[in-house]
Scaffold this motif. Structure first.
Motif, short mmCIF file in Angstrom:
data_model
loop_
_atom_site.label_atom_id
_atom_site.label_comp_id
_atom_site.label_asym_id
_atom_site.label_seq_id
_atom_site.Cartn_x
_atom_site.Cartn_y
_atom_site.Cartn_z
N GLU A 243 0.82 -1.21 0.00
CA GLU A 243 0.00 0.00 0.00
C GLU A 243 0.86 1.27 0.00
O GLU A 243 0.49 2.26 -0.62
CB GLU A 243 -0.92 0.00 1.22
N GLN A 244 1.99 1.27 0.72
CA GLN A 244 2.87 2.43 0.74
C GLN A 244 4.31 1.95 0.93
O GLN A 244 4.54 0.85 1.44
CB GLN A 244 2.47 3.41 1.84
N PRO A 245 5.30 2.76 0.51
CA PRO A 245 6.68 2.27 0.48
C PRO A 245 7.30 2.02 1.85
O PRO A 245 8.17 1.17 1.99
CB PRO A 245 7.43 3.37 -0.28
N TYR A 246 6.89 2.77 2.89
CA TYR A 246 7.47 2.58 4.21
C TYR A 246 6.51 3.08 5.29
O TYR A 246 5.54 3.80 4.99
CB TYR A 246 8.82 3.31 4.33
N TYR A 247 6.80 2.69 6.55
CA TYR A 247 6.00 3.09 7.70
C TYR A 247 6.96 3.65 8.75
O TYR A 247 7.81 2.94 9.27
CB TYR A 247 5.22 1.90 8.25
N GLU A 248 6.82 4.95 9.03
CA GLU A 248 7.77 5.65 9.88
C GLU A 248 7.24 5.78 11.30
O GLU A 248 6.04 5.93 11.53
CB GLU A 248 8.04 7.04 9.29
N PHE A 249 8.15 5.71 12.29
CA PHE A 249 7.77 5.91 13.69
C PHE A 249 8.94 6.55 14.42
O PHE A 249 10.08 6.54 13.96
CB PHE A 249 7.36 4.59 14.34
N HIS A 250 8.64 7.12 15.62
CA HIS A 250 9.63 7.86 16.39
C HIS A 250 9.72 7.28 17.80
O HIS A 250 8.70 6.96 18.41
CB HIS A 250 9.26 9.34 16.46
N LEU A 251 10.94 7.18 18.30
CA LEU A 251 11.18 6.73 19.67
C LEU A 251 11.77 7.90 20.46
O LEU A 251 12.85 8.39 20.13
CB LEU A 251 12.15 5.54 19.69
N THR A 252 11.05 8.34 21.49
CA THR A 252 11.49 9.49 22.28
C THR A 252 11.70 9.14 23.75
O THR A 252 12.11 9.99 24.54
CB THR A 252 10.46 10.62 22.18
N GLY A 253 11.40 7.91 24.15
CA GLY A 253 11.56 7.48 25.53
C GLY A 253 11.14 6.04 25.67
O GLY A 253 10.63 5.44 24.71
N PRO A 254 11.33 5.47 26.86
CA PRO A 254 10.86 4.09 27.08
C PRO A 254 9.36 4.02 26.86
O PRO A 254 8.59 4.70 27.53
CB PRO A 254 11.23 3.83 28.55
N GLN A 255 8.94 3.25 25.90
CA GLN A 255 7.54 3.25 25.51
C GLN A 255 7.21 2.00 24.69
O GLN A 255 8.10 1.26 24.29
CB GLN A 255 7.23 4.50 24.67
N LEU A 256 5.93 1.80 24.47
CA LEU A 256 5.47 0.75 23.56
C LEU A 256 5.01 1.42 22.27
O LEU A 256 4.15 2.31 22.31
CB LEU A 256 4.32 -0.03 24.19
N VAL A 257 5.58 1.02 21.16
CA VAL A 257 5.21 1.56 19.85
C VAL A 257 4.64 0.43 19.02
O VAL A 257 5.28 -0.61 18.88
CB VAL A 257 6.43 2.20 19.15
N THR A 258 3.47 0.64 18.48
CA THR A 258 2.84 -0.37 17.62
C THR A 258 2.63 0.21 16.23
O THR A 258 2.06 1.29 16.08
CB THR A 258 1.48 -0.81 18.20
N VAL A 259 3.12 -0.50 15.23
CA VAL A 259 2.97 -0.09 13.84
C VAL A 259 2.08 -1.12 13.15
O VAL A 259 2.42 -2.30 13.11
CB VAL A 259 4.34 0.00 13.12
N VAL A 260 0.94 -0.68 12.65
CA VAL A 260 0.00 -1.58 11.98
C VAL A 260 0.12 -1.40 10.47
O VAL A 260 0.01 -0.28 9.97
CB VAL A 260 -1.46 -1.32 12.43
N VAL A 261 0.39 -2.48 9.77
CA VAL A 261 0.53 -2.45 8.31
C VAL A 261 -0.55 -3.34 7.71
O VAL A 261 -0.58 -4.55 7.96
CB VAL A 261 1.92 -2.94 7.87
N VAL A 262 -1.44 -2.72 6.95
CA VAL A 262 -2.56 -3.45 6.34
C VAL A 262 -2.31 -3.58 4.85
O VAL A 262 -2.04 -2.58 4.17
CB VAL A 262 -3.89 -2.73 6.60
N ASN A 263 -2.36 -4.80 4.34
CA ASN A 263 -2.23 -5.05 2.91
C ASN A 263 -3.55 -5.57 2.35
O ASN A 263 -4.18 -6.43 2.97
CB ASN A 263 -1.13 -6.07 2.62
N LYS A 264 -3.90 -5.09 1.20
CA LYS A 264 -5.09 -5.59 0.53
C LYS A 264 -4.70 -6.64 -0.50
O LYS A 264 -3.63 -6.56 -1.10
CB LYS A 264 -5.83 -4.44 -0.16
N LYS A 265 -5.57 -7.60 -0.66
CA LYS A 265 -5.31 -8.61 -1.68
C LYS A 265 -5.33 -7.98 -3.07
O LYS A 265 -6.12 -7.08 -3.34
CB LYS A 265 -6.37 -9.72 -1.61
#
Length: 405
Positions: A243-265
């Motif tokens: 669906e898109q070339p990349y999925y970006e996220f940021h880490l700024t401290g001790p934390q839980l980061v969840t990245v959801v990537v959805v692909n369509k058939k």
């Protein structure tokens, strides 16, 4: 008799007391070796805690056979890629009070055994990470000392969840993880682990390691330094679209980061064809076609199940291209029906939403011209009479020559 019975009871009670006392002594004996934690820049640690030197606990996981202290390096390499959930599933965890002394931290009441420890101190302002295997035994008469260096600030955990549009997890999808520099350059990360669980480790070589989702469609990465990152999908599942070339996220401290990537058939559809005589519309069987796509002005064969897609018309002249991704295609006739001229140009067709509809009825008609039969040309009656006359003359002349004495 009564005195004898009473004496036996007293002896039994004394024996029981002795057993309990001995057991207590044994328990104390196996727990008397204190653990001393010596931290790099220890005074900075004390200062950063702002006087909150109580209420800190050390979590340890007890390792059983076949693990041994001789395998310390191998154990650390294996366990450092696990998250705490997996560690708790495999080993018994226990927490022990930490007492802050002037130059070290002391941890008491840890029973003898082989242990793995990860986080020594972990607060929003300071973090000392261990990844250490140690063993406490009865033979030690001095405190067991461990020296721990200050860890780089890290995120607690990063999870990527890969699903289809119906929230079904997708396993075995490959991603790269890259850190973004200020100039937008992507830097590969040194990671260890497998089967969906990975861990940053600056001691290994930096490469473009491909991370694969596990059976739950997840990739878990721990111990990443703070910064900006991208998950880049490099090995999608067959039949799914990126669906898109990349999925970006940021880490700024001790934390839980969840990245959801959805692909369509990838949408698929069908196309129906009818092979007929160009004049009579009679159905033609045994016409053979190769299905191709046009790529950079070249016709490339379409593959299904690793083989070129070839279609043959039935007795009713019908044939069908099925389960093709949306797009434009071309069929080339490679074998014409008996008695018909083979087509020399391709026939194009488009697979789109119509072809994906179960009620789709559109049919592409492919017409062939019958090959003409060979006939003796009609040259007229005069030519025929002339030939008959010449034949008679030749026959007569030959007869005369034969009869002449």
């Amino acid at each position: 008799m009564k005195h004898s019975h009473l004496l036996k009871q007293v002896i039994s009670v004394l024996a029981l007391c002795c057993m309990l006392l001995c057991q207590s002594i044994v328990v104390n004996a196996v727990s008397q070796t204190p653990l001393h934690l010596e931290l790099e820049n220890y005074q900075e640690v004390r200062s950063s805690l702002n006087g909150q030197l109580t209420g800190h606990h050390l979590t340890v996981w007890k390792l059983e056979k076949p693990y041994t202290i001789d395998q310390q390096k191998e154990i650390v390499q294996e366990l450092r890629a696990w998250d705490e959930t997996k560690l708790n599933q495999e080993f018994v965890a226990s927490k022990h009070d930490m007492v802050f002394f002037e130059n070290h931290i002391e941890v008491a009441a840890i029973p003898n055994g082989l242990y793995y420890v990860r986080d020594i101190i972990k607060t929003p302002t300071v973090e000392y990470r261990g990844d250490i295997v140690f063993e406490l035994t009865d033979g030690e008469v001095t405190p067991h000392k461990i020296f721990v260096k200050k860890a780089n600030p890290t995120s607690t955990i990063v999870k990527l969840l890969k699903t289809d549009e119906h929230k079904k997890p997708l396993a075995k999808v490959g991603f790269r993880l890259a850190r973004m520099e200020d100039n937008q350059e992507e830097i590969g990360m040194p990671l260890i682990g497998s089967d969906g669980t990975y861990r940053y480790d600056e001691t290994v070589s930096t490469d473009d390691k491909v991370l694969y989702t596990d059976d739950n469609g997840e990739i878990t990465v721990t111990n990443l330094p703070y910064g900006t990152y991208r998950f880049i999908e490099v090995e999608p599942l067959e039949g799914y679209q990126i669906e898109q070339p990349y999925y970006e996220f940021h880490l700024t401290g001790p934390q839980l980061v969840t990245v959801v990537v959805v692909n369509k058939k990838t949408p698929y559809g069908d196309m129906q064809f009818a092979k007929v005589d160009s004049k009579t519309n009679k159905a033609l069987a045994n016409a053979v076609f190769r299905v191709t796509k046009k790529v950079d002005d070249k016709f490339i064969p379409v593959l299904q199940d690793g083989k070129e897609l070839v279609l043959t018309s039935s007795e009713t002249g019908r044939f069908e291209a099925k389960n093709l991704p949306f797009g434009t295609y071309y069929i080339w006739e490679i074998n014409a029906p008996s008695g018909y001229i083979q087509l020399t140009e391709p026939i194009s067709f488009i697979i789109n939403e119509e072809g994906a509809n179960e009620k789709f009825t559109k049919t592409v008609v492919v017409r062939n011209t019958k090959r003409p039969s060979i006939e003796v040309p009609n040259t007229g009656d005069i030519t025929l009479y002339l030939l008959m006359f010449l034949s008679a003359v030749l026959f007569g002349g030959g007869f005369y020559l034969v009869r002449k004495p």
